[in-house]
Design a protein around this motif. Sequence first.
Motif, short mmCIF file in Angstrom:
data_model
loop_
_atom_site.label_atom_id
_atom_site.label_comp_id
_atom_site.label_asym_id
_atom_site.label_seq_id
_atom_site.Cartn_x
_atom_site.Cartn_y
_atom_site.Cartn_z
N THR A 39 68.79 55.85 -39.10
CA THR A 39 68.98 55.42 -37.72
C THR A 39 69.16 53.91 -37.70
O THR A 39 69.30 53.29 -38.75
CB THR A 39 67.82 55.89 -36.81
OG1 THR A 39 68.15 55.62 -35.45
CG2 THR A 39 66.50 55.20 -37.17
N ASN A 40 69.15 53.33 -36.51
CA ASN A 40 69.40 51.89 -36.40
C ASN A 40 68.39 51.27 -35.46
O ASN A 40 67.66 51.95 -34.73
CB ASN A 40 70.81 51.62 -35.89
CG ASN A 40 71.04 52.18 -34.50
OD1 ASN A 40 71.24 53.39 -34.35
ND2 ASN A 40 70.99 51.33 -33.49
N THR A 41 68.35 49.94 -35.47
CA THR A 41 67.48 49.22 -34.55
C THR A 41 68.29 48.63 -33.41
O THR A 41 69.52 48.52 -33.47
CB THR A 41 66.72 48.08 -35.26
OG1 THR A 41 67.67 47.11 -35.75
CG2 THR A 41 65.88 48.61 -36.41
N LYS A 49 63.38 56.93 -30.60
CA LYS A 49 62.93 58.23 -31.06
C LYS A 49 62.57 58.24 -32.56
O LYS A 49 62.88 59.19 -33.28
CB LYS A 49 63.98 59.30 -30.75
CG LYS A 49 64.13 59.57 -29.26
CD LYS A 49 65.16 60.64 -28.96
CE LYS A 49 64.65 62.03 -29.29
NZ LYS A 49 63.64 62.52 -28.34
N LEU A 50 61.91 57.18 -33.02
CA LEU A 50 61.54 57.13 -34.42
C LEU A 50 60.60 58.28 -34.79
O LEU A 50 60.72 58.86 -35.88
CB LEU A 50 60.89 55.79 -34.77
CG LEU A 50 60.51 55.61 -36.24
CD1 LEU A 50 61.73 55.74 -37.16
CD2 LEU A 50 59.83 54.26 -36.47
N ASP A 51 59.68 58.62 -33.90
CA ASP A 51 58.79 59.73 -34.22
C ASP A 51 59.54 61.05 -34.39
O ASP A 51 59.16 61.88 -35.22
CB ASP A 51 57.71 59.89 -33.13
CG ASP A 51 56.57 58.90 -33.31
OD1 ASP A 51 56.22 58.59 -34.47
OD2 ASP A 51 56.01 58.44 -32.30
N ARG A 74 52.11 52.71 -41.08
CA ARG A 74 52.47 51.93 -42.27
C ARG A 74 53.99 51.83 -42.39
O ARG A 74 54.53 50.76 -42.73
CB ARG A 74 51.88 52.59 -43.52
CG ARG A 74 52.09 51.77 -44.80
CD ARG A 74 51.30 52.37 -45.94
NE ARG A 74 51.37 51.53 -47.12
CZ ARG A 74 51.89 51.91 -48.30
NH1 ARG A 74 52.36 53.14 -48.45
NH2 ARG A 74 51.92 51.08 -49.32
N LEU A 75 54.70 52.92 -42.12
CA LEU A 75 56.15 52.88 -42.18
C LEU A 75 56.72 51.93 -41.13
O LEU A 75 57.63 51.14 -41.41
CB LEU A 75 56.72 54.28 -41.96
CG LEU A 75 56.92 55.16 -43.20
CD1 LEU A 75 57.35 56.56 -42.78
CD2 LEU A 75 57.95 54.54 -44.14
N ARG A 76 56.18 51.98 -39.92
CA ARG A 76 56.65 51.09 -38.87
C ARG A 76 56.43 49.62 -39.25
O ARG A 76 57.33 48.79 -39.10
CB ARG A 76 55.91 51.39 -37.56
CG ARG A 76 56.38 52.64 -36.84
CD ARG A 76 55.53 52.92 -35.60
NE ARG A 76 56.04 54.02 -34.82
CZ ARG A 76 56.94 53.93 -33.84
NH1 ARG A 76 57.43 52.73 -33.52
NH2 ARG A 76 57.36 54.98 -33.19
N GLN A 274 61.52 51.55 -28.12
CA GLN A 274 60.14 51.20 -28.45
C GLN A 274 60.13 50.14 -29.55
O GLN A 274 60.97 50.16 -30.45
CB GLN A 274 59.37 52.43 -28.94
CG GLN A 274 59.17 53.50 -27.89
CD GLN A 274 58.37 54.67 -28.44
OE1 GLN A 274 58.47 55.01 -29.61
NE2 GLN A 274 57.55 55.27 -27.59
N ALA A 275 59.16 49.25 -29.51
CA ALA A 275 59.00 48.25 -30.56
C ALA A 275 58.41 48.90 -31.80
O ALA A 275 57.57 49.81 -31.70
CB ALA A 275 58.10 47.12 -30.07
#
Length: 276
Positions: A39-41, A49-51, A74-76, A274-275
């Motif tokens: 995905t991208n930032t 929707k990172l989760d 930790r990944l975030r 989301q940050a």
Amino acid sequence: MPCFIRLLTPSGLEPVDYTADSLADAAQYEPDNGIYTVTNTYQVTKVLKLDAHLDRMEDSARRAGFHLELDRQRLRTTLREMILEAGYGDVRFRVTVSKDRPEVFIISLEPFSPPSQQLIEKGVSCITAANSARQSAETKSTAWMHARKALSDAMPEGIYDTFLLDADGYLMEGLGANFYAILDGTLRTAGQGVLKGIAQQIVLEVAPDILPVQMDAAHVSQIDQLEEAFLTSSSRGIIPVVEIDHIQIGNGVPGTLTKKLIAAYHAWVDAHLQAL
């Protein structure tokens, strides 16, 4: 700019023993028995929707026959640190884990720019590949990441994507995207036998306010009857499709309903960032 790549191990970040110019180039060094997400930032360190991406990674691992329990915070934190260190601004990133070493994550970043407005306004041309629908499609596997390269390399100049047909000729999905057709005013997309896309989740949430939705794939024989078509992926959002197998879709330009879906999609994205 080169791809920025690190291994996230139980003891921390470590360098890799290879270099690559892009995520596509880096893929050749990654295992073929693993799972991944891409995905991208936005605004450098915001994500969408990172989760959901991480949920799908855990589900893909289960389908691939191994246990994966992610330390999401930790990944975030690691992604944020790497993004700021790379200094690329917005990035497209891939997180890969192998069945052999599920405790080690390959994190790769490349500079990201969204699809151009010209491409969205003009739409793209695509082709189909007969009897090419993949097995275990709901697993986002590195085996497919490697296997699809042959189809990608075979695309003629000017072709944006290849749509995979199942044995009965139904339009299932793209090489890295979900496919949608608008037929008789109804949005059609495959409900089974495809990867459940993260962008697809958004489309299926906003679409019912615009048109009816039917979770059934269109057939290759219906291409000349399609009123509109588009594809989606996390990094690209909605991309209008105006030609398939040299057959014009609708008027040959992105249609009214597709444009409404694009606007609704962008509004949803803006409201849900989301940050890290």
